[in-house]
Design an enzyme around this catalytic site. Structure first.
Site, mmCIF file in Angstrom:
data_model
loop_
_atom_site.group_PDB
_atom_site.id
_atom_site.type_symbol
_atom_site.label_atom_id
_atom_site.label_comp_id
_atom_site.label_asym_id
_atom_site.label_seq_id
_atom_site.Cartn_x
_atom_site.Cartn_y
_atom_site.Cartn_z
ATOM 1 N N ARG A 1 27.456 16.987 14.079
ATOM 2 C CA ARG A 1 27.409 18.300 14.830
ATOM 3 C C ARG A 1 26.108 18.506 15.643
ATOM 4 N NH1 ARG A 1 30.077 24.086 12.841
ATOM 5 N NH2 ARG A 1 31.739 22.719 13.221
ATOM 6 N N HIS B 1 35.734 19.401 20.036
ATOM 7 C CA HIS B 1 35.729 19.492 18.627
ATOM 8 C C HIS B 1 37.093 18.781 18.104
ATOM 9 C CE1 HIS B 1 35.067 21.091 14.688
ATOM 10 N NE2 HIS B 1 35.350 22.522 14.724
ATOM 11 N N GLN C 1 38.902 19.772 14.585
ATOM 12 C CA GLN C 1 39.735 20.903 14.760
ATOM 13 C C GLN C 1 41.028 20.766 15.325
ATOM 14 O OE1 GLN C 1 38.397 24.100 13.388
ATOM 15 N NE2 GLN C 1 40.614 24.414 13.834
ATOM 16 N N ASP D 1 39.364 31.544 20.363
ATOM 17 C CA ASP D 1 38.265 31.168 19.730
ATOM 18 C C ASP D 1 37.161 32.338 19.961
ATOM 19 O OD1 ASP D 1 36.112 29.997 18.492
ATOM 20 O OD2 ASP D 1 35.781 28.289 20.099
ATOM 21 N N CYS E 1 40.101 29.007 15.308
ATOM 22 C CA CYS E 1 39.463 27.728 14.469
ATOM 23 C C CYS E 1 38.254 28.469 13.361
ATOM 24 C CB CYS E 1 38.712 26.649 15.399
ATOM 25 S SG CYS E 1 37.426 27.808 16.328
ATOM 26 N N ARG F 1 41.820 21.407 7.657
ATOM 27 C CA ARG F 1 40.628 20.458 8.242
ATOM 28 C C ARG F 1 40.360 19.557 7.131
ATOM 29 N NH1 ARG F 1 36.960 22.460 11.579
ATOM 30 N NH2 ARG F 1 35.873 20.408 11.305
HETATM 31 N N1 CP Z 1 36.185 25.804 12.660
HETATM 32 C C1 CP Z 1 34.778 25.180 12.320
HETATM 33 O O1 CP Z 1 34.358 23.977 12.642
HETATM 34 O O2 CP Z 1 33.998 25.861 11.517
HETATM 35 P P1 CP Z 1 32.511 25.753 11.080
HETATM 36 O O3 CP Z 1 31.890 26.064 12.079
HETATM 37 O O4 CP Z 1 32.462 26.588 9.958
HETATM 38 O O5 CP Z 1 32.436 24.406 10.314
HETATM 39 N N1 NVA Z 2 33.519 27.289 19.956
HETATM 40 C C1 NVA Z 2 32.887 27.375 18.669
HETATM 41 C C2 NVA Z 2 33.647 26.851 17.525
HETATM 42 C C3 NVA Z 2 33.200 27.115 16.175
HETATM 43 C C4 NVA Z 2 33.882 26.223 15.327
HETATM 44 C C5 NVA Z 2 31.492 27.129 18.579
HETATM 45 O O1 NVA Z 2 30.860 25.963 19.380
HETATM 46 O O2 NVA Z 2 30.375 27.892 18.167
#
Ligand code: CP
Ligand code: NVA
Length: 306
Positions: free
Chosen positions: A101, A128, A131, A223, A263, A291
């Site tokens: 990440r 993502h 997701q 989101d 998400c 997930r």
């Molecule tokens: N939806 C998602 O990826 O959540 P987190 O940021 O908590 O991992």
């Molecule tokens: N768009 C959001 C998604 C979090 C799961 C971010 O990148 O923070």
């Protein structure tokens, strides 16, 4: 040849369909897979916070009989303490797969380029994919079929939106994106998705009209308005997005049996009202649970040849 999941362009629509089927099998009968990753170790390189991604990967690997090593921002410090390619080459000697990440999407591409083991995108500024795959599985669970459904994505044209554009268009789901001016999904991804939509026979649109996008949809998705790393823009964003909230007035335009998706993490009173996210049409915690199931299948798929 090792295989990565960097974005949904890495999987064909047939492969996605197979992955959804494998996920269903694994969800129905988890104990049949409890040795599937025996002796395998997965590293999680996280530059940003996480609840769902981190916990579902850690628990998923454990449920498959493998072991996880979590590497937070302090440990690895990608590209600062040492080069991304040195990190990648070193970890390839210890681990069987990497979940990353990162802020910059390019960091995941660079990790994958130097790694001899599969690299999975656990969220970058651009995509993502885990997701979106979990979302496709959740939609199929509710409606049995994907083809011909209509998803309205209302909000920021961000990483989640871009992955949904690719996933929906590949799988024959019509997708209508509505964002405020200046927050549209980036053009090259929209164009790629439009190509997939043509192949699958689905319809894709990008506009600034939330009401039109929501009309007769089966799925309403949103989101956060402020993604991780954009905190300095919060005030401006909350102002710019205020007409794009998912509330009872907006969801009345959808089909009577619509589902609401997000998400998570969510901000009640901003992108969605409490009555919608905590109401009877919301499937946000099924999405969160899925997930776990989809990522177990992704790991199995990517590690089967290594
Ligand atoms: N939806 C998602 O990826 O959540 P987190 O940021 O908590 O991992
Ligand atoms: N768009 C959001 C998604 C979090 C799961 C971010 O990148 O923070």
């Amino acid at each position: 040849m090792k295989r990565d999941l960097i974005n949904l362009q890495d999987f064909s629509s047939d492969e996605i369909a197979e992955l959804l089927e494998l996920t269903q099998k694994m969800k129905n009968n988890p104990s049949a897979y409890n040795q599937a990753l025996k002796g395998k170790t997965v590293g999680l390189i996280f530059q940003k916070p996480s609840n769902r991604t981190r916990v579902s990967f850690e628990v998923g690997v454990w449920e498959l009989g493998g072991y996880c090593v979590y590497l937070g921002p302090e440990e690895i410090n990608l590209g600062v303490r040492e080069s991304t390619s040195d990190v990648s080459k070193t970890l390839s000697r210890y681990l069987d797969a990497i979940v990353a990440r990162t802020h910059r999407h390019q960091d995941i591409i660079d990790l994958a380029k130097s790694a001899t083991i599969p690299v999975i995108n656990g969220l970058s500024d651009l995509f993502h994919p885990c997701q979106a795959l979990a979302d496709l599985f959740s939609i199929k669970e509710k409606f049995q079929e994907l083809k011909g459904l209509t998803l309205a994505y209302i909000g920021d044209g961000n990483n989640v939106c871009l992955s949904l554009l690719l996933g929906c268009s590949k799988m024959g789901i019509n997708i209508h994106v509505a964002t405020p001016k200046g927050y549209e999904p980036q053009n090259d991804v929209v164009e790629a998705a439009a190509g997939y939509a043509e192949e699958s026979g689905s319809i894709l649109s990008v506009s600034h009209n939330a009401q039109k996008a929501a009309q007769n949809s089966n799925i309403i998705y949103t989101d956060t308005w402020v993604s991780m790393g954009q905190e300095a823009e919060s005030k401006q964003r909350l102002h710019d997005f205020k007409n794009y909230q998912i509330n009872n007035e907006l969801v009345r335009l959808a089909n009577p049996d619509f589902i609401f998706m997000h998400c998570l993490p969510a901000h009640r009173g901003q992108e969605v009202t409490e009555e919608v996210i905590d109401g009877g049409h919301s499937i946000v915690f099924d999405q969160a649970e899925n997930r776990l199931h989809i990522q177990k299948a992704i790991l199995l798929e990517l590690l089967k040849s290594s």
